[in-house]
Design an enzyme around this catalytic site. Structure first.
Site, PDB file in Angstrom:
ATOM      1  N   VAL A  91     -63.926  37.457  23.848  1.00 52.22           N
ATOM      2  CA  VAL A  91     -64.850  37.250  24.721  1.00 52.22           C
ATOM      3  C   VAL A  91     -64.856  35.383  24.123  1.00 52.22           C
ATOM      4  O   VAL A  91     -65.008  35.148  23.515  1.00 52.22           O
ATOM      5  CB  VAL A  91     -66.200  38.144  25.274  1.00 52.22           C
ATOM      6  N   THR A  93     -67.705  32.502  22.628  1.00 51.53           N
ATOM      7  CA  THR A  93     -69.444  32.226  21.976  1.00 51.53           C
ATOM      8  C   THR A  93     -68.707  30.594  22.083  1.00 51.53           C
ATOM      9  O   THR A  93     -68.271  30.145  21.111  1.00 51.53           O
ATOM     10  CB  THR A  93     -68.033  32.671  20.610  1.00 51.53           C
ATOM     11  N   LEU A 164     -53.602  29.209  18.921  1.00 46.46           N
ATOM     12  CA  LEU A 164     -52.961  28.477  20.555  1.00 46.46           C
ATOM     13  C   LEU A 164     -53.006  27.450  20.595  1.00 46.46           C
ATOM     14  O   LEU A 164     -54.167  26.825  20.982  1.00 46.46           O
ATOM     15  CB  LEU A 164     -52.968  30.152  21.680  1.00 46.46           C
ATOM     16  N   LEU A 222     -62.046  28.219  10.940  1.00 48.36           N
ATOM     17  CA  LEU A 222     -62.811  27.151  11.821  1.00 48.36           C
ATOM     18  C   LEU A 222     -61.625  25.850  11.353  1.00 48.36           C
ATOM     19  O   LEU A 222     -62.120  24.633  11.097  1.00 48.36           O
ATOM     20  CB  LEU A 222     -63.502  27.237  10.928  1.00 48.36           C
ATOM     21  N   ALA A 224     -58.454  25.376  10.032  1.00 49.69           N
ATOM     22  CA  ALA A 224     -57.615  24.514  10.733  1.00 49.69           C
ATOM     23  C   ALA A 224     -57.988  23.922  11.729  1.00 49.69           C
ATOM     24  O   ALA A 224     -57.637  22.332  12.314  1.00 49.69           O
ATOM     25  CB  ALA A 224     -56.922  26.366  11.314  1.00 49.69           C
ATOM     26  N   CYS A 277     -62.152  24.493  21.478  1.00 47.69           N
ATOM     27  CA  CYS A 277     -62.165  24.688  20.386  1.00 47.69           C
ATOM     28  C   CYS A 277     -63.088  23.929  19.111  1.00 47.69           C
ATOM     29  O   CYS A 277     -63.523  24.556  18.572  1.00 47.69           O
ATOM     30  CB  CYS A 277     -61.557  25.843  19.756  1.00 47.69           C
ATOM     31  N   GLN A 279     -64.416  21.034  19.519  1.00 49.45           N
ATOM     32  CA  GLN A 279     -65.841  20.422  19.291  1.00 49.45           C
ATOM     33  C   GLN A 279     -66.391  22.143  18.753  1.00 49.45           C
ATOM     34  O   GLN A 279     -67.857  21.776  17.817  1.00 49.45           O
ATOM     35  CB  GLN A 279     -66.043  20.170  20.211  1.00 49.45           C
TER      36      GLN A 279
END
Length: 463
Positions: A91, A93, A164, A222, A224, A277, A279
């Site tokens: 879901v 976040t 991904l 986080l 990566a 992802c 930011q």
């Protein structure tokens, strides 16, 4: 243990494609994707595969192969939880917009709601897999909720972050660089890890499946994304210097990209990174660092976000200054709204912020994107709450055809690197624009010589 039934809560950009590929590669496992959004589930079940809610090259073929066989989409969340051996939580976040940690910390309310629903419904032992991007130690919070249900059910929590890249998600899922699975070091934890390893081993070689403890897995995701975002902000910082000194950022990127210690990926300068992802994950890192009193660490990572915001604002300012310091009443056409090509995802897209700045300067923005719906474009602008919905409708018009969008424009801004923009009849575009006709290439996508020969005033990032 053998997994016979999987449930995934969340039918978005991660849950949908990931479960479709698992179903494709594991025909003996029933895969049920559930979501409370009835419109989204209806789109996943649409007979016309062009209407899938997530656009990814190749996804329609995967869904076609597995849907109705062992891949199902439903709004019956409780039923799916009850029947599943393994439950993926996938879901949203988002970054918190309220309270403690506002603007930095991840908002875990949807994760907690999922955990409480699983706790309420589950009557048999379950493996719960974190697929959403989560801050470190979220697994322990989920476990606390699940272990205090009074149902006597045993839960194992695994972290299986997704790596991904949108636009290549199906390829990435079919042939991942690595699959990361984190779990408890207990015997039960190791059995749960192995159950998920066995699923991926149906198509991923064992040497690419890494197992760690839960905390390492969560932090790896986080880290990566932070490293990749840092590269984009670094090359974008150099792009501004290139423009001032007469260097060409593409030549600089090629030169340093050939250094094997650095490599060439994520060195393409642009109007800034977007997506769900980068930011969010960096702000998460900043918040975690600050919560431990590591202010220098927090400041270091926060600078990556500051640089990215600067690049977006700088692009808008350059359009304004080039158009004789006013864009009031001028039509400026955006080619592209998605944050990158081959996806209909617009989260944190640079186009949103550039449009917001230009509309604030009373420009008339025209938008064409081959995959993004008009409804989504207005939603993105309204979400910023800079002005009323009516004012956004007056300032931004959405078109279904690139040539119509460009007709009578003062300037064109390329915001997404869709391949079709390279194939446009640029002479035709030029003939129907106001002169001088400007092109601001935010993706370094187009052929500078060709456009200048036609008569365009052409500007790109970093040269």
């Amino acid at each position: 243990m053998e997994i016979k039934s999987i449930c995934c809560i969340g039918a978005g950009y991660v849950g949908g494609p990931t479960m479709a590929v698992i179903a494709e590669k594991c025909p003996n496992i029933k895969v049920m994707v559930v979501d409370l959004n009835e419109k989204r589930i209806a789109a996943w079940n649409d007979e016309n595969l062009e209407n899938l809610p997530v656009y990814e090259p190749g996804l329609d073929e995967v869904v076609k192969k597995a849907r109705g066989r062992n891949l199902f989409f439903s709004t019956e969340v409780d039923k799916a939880i009850d029947e599943a051996d393994m439950i993926f939580i996938s879901v949203n976040t988002p970054t918190k917009t309220y309270g403690v940690g506002k603007g930095m910390a991840a908002d875990l309310k949807y994760i907690e709601l999922c955990a409480r629903q699983i706790a309420r419904v589950a009557k048999t032992d379950k493996i719960v897999v974190e697929k959403s991007t989560l801050p470190v130690r979220t697994a322990s919070a989920i476990k606390d909720i699940l272990d205090h249900t009074g149902n006597g059910v045993n839960f194992q929590i695994l972290s299986n972050p997704e790596f991904l890249a949108e636009g290549t998600a199906v390829t990435d899922l079919h042939n991942p660089d690595r699959v990361l699975i984190g779990g408890d070091t207990t015997t039960e934890g190791q059995i749960a890890i192995q159950a998920l390893v066995d699923i991926y081993a149906n198509w991923v070689s064992k040497d690419r499946i890494l197992t760690t403890n839960v905390w390492s897995s969560e932090l790896s995701k986080l880290t990566a994304n932070a490293f990749l975002a840092q590269r984009v902000s670094s090359i974008n910082a150099m792009s501004e210097l290139c423009e001032k000194t007469g260097a060409d950022v593409n030549e600089v990127a090629k030169a340093i990209g050939m250094d094997s210690r650095i490599g060439s990926k994520f060195l393409k300068s642009s109007v800034g990174f977007g997506g769900s992802c980068f930011q969010k994950d960096i702000l998460n890192l900043v918040y975690i660092a600050k919560s431990y009193g590591l202010n220098e660490v927090a400041d270091y990572w926060e600078q990556v976000i500051i640089m990215n915001d600067h690049q977006k604002r700088r692009f808008a300012k350059n359009i304004i200054s080039t158009l004789y310091n006013t864009v009031s009443g001028k039509k400026i056409t955006f080619l592209g709204w998605a944050f990158k090509k081959d996806t209909n995802d617009t989260r944190e897209s640079a186009a949103i912020y550039v449009a917001d700045d230009l509309v604030s300067e009373q420009a008339k923005v025209a938008v064409y994107d081959p995959k993004v719906e008009e409804e989504q474009i207005y939603f993105d602008l309204n979400y910023l709450e800079t002005r009323t919905e009516r004012e956004n409708k007056e300032g931004v018009a959405v078109f279904s055809d690139a040539y119509t969008a460009c007709h009578n424009s003062h300037a064109i801004a390329v915001l997404t690197e869709w391949d079709e923009f390279k194939q446009l009849d640029w002479q035709k575009v030029y003939d129907n624009m106001l002169k001088p006709a400007f092109v601001f290439d935010g993706r370094n996508l187009l052929d500078k010589k060709q456009l200048e020969t036609i008569g365009f005033v052409y500007q790109s990032i970093g040269s």
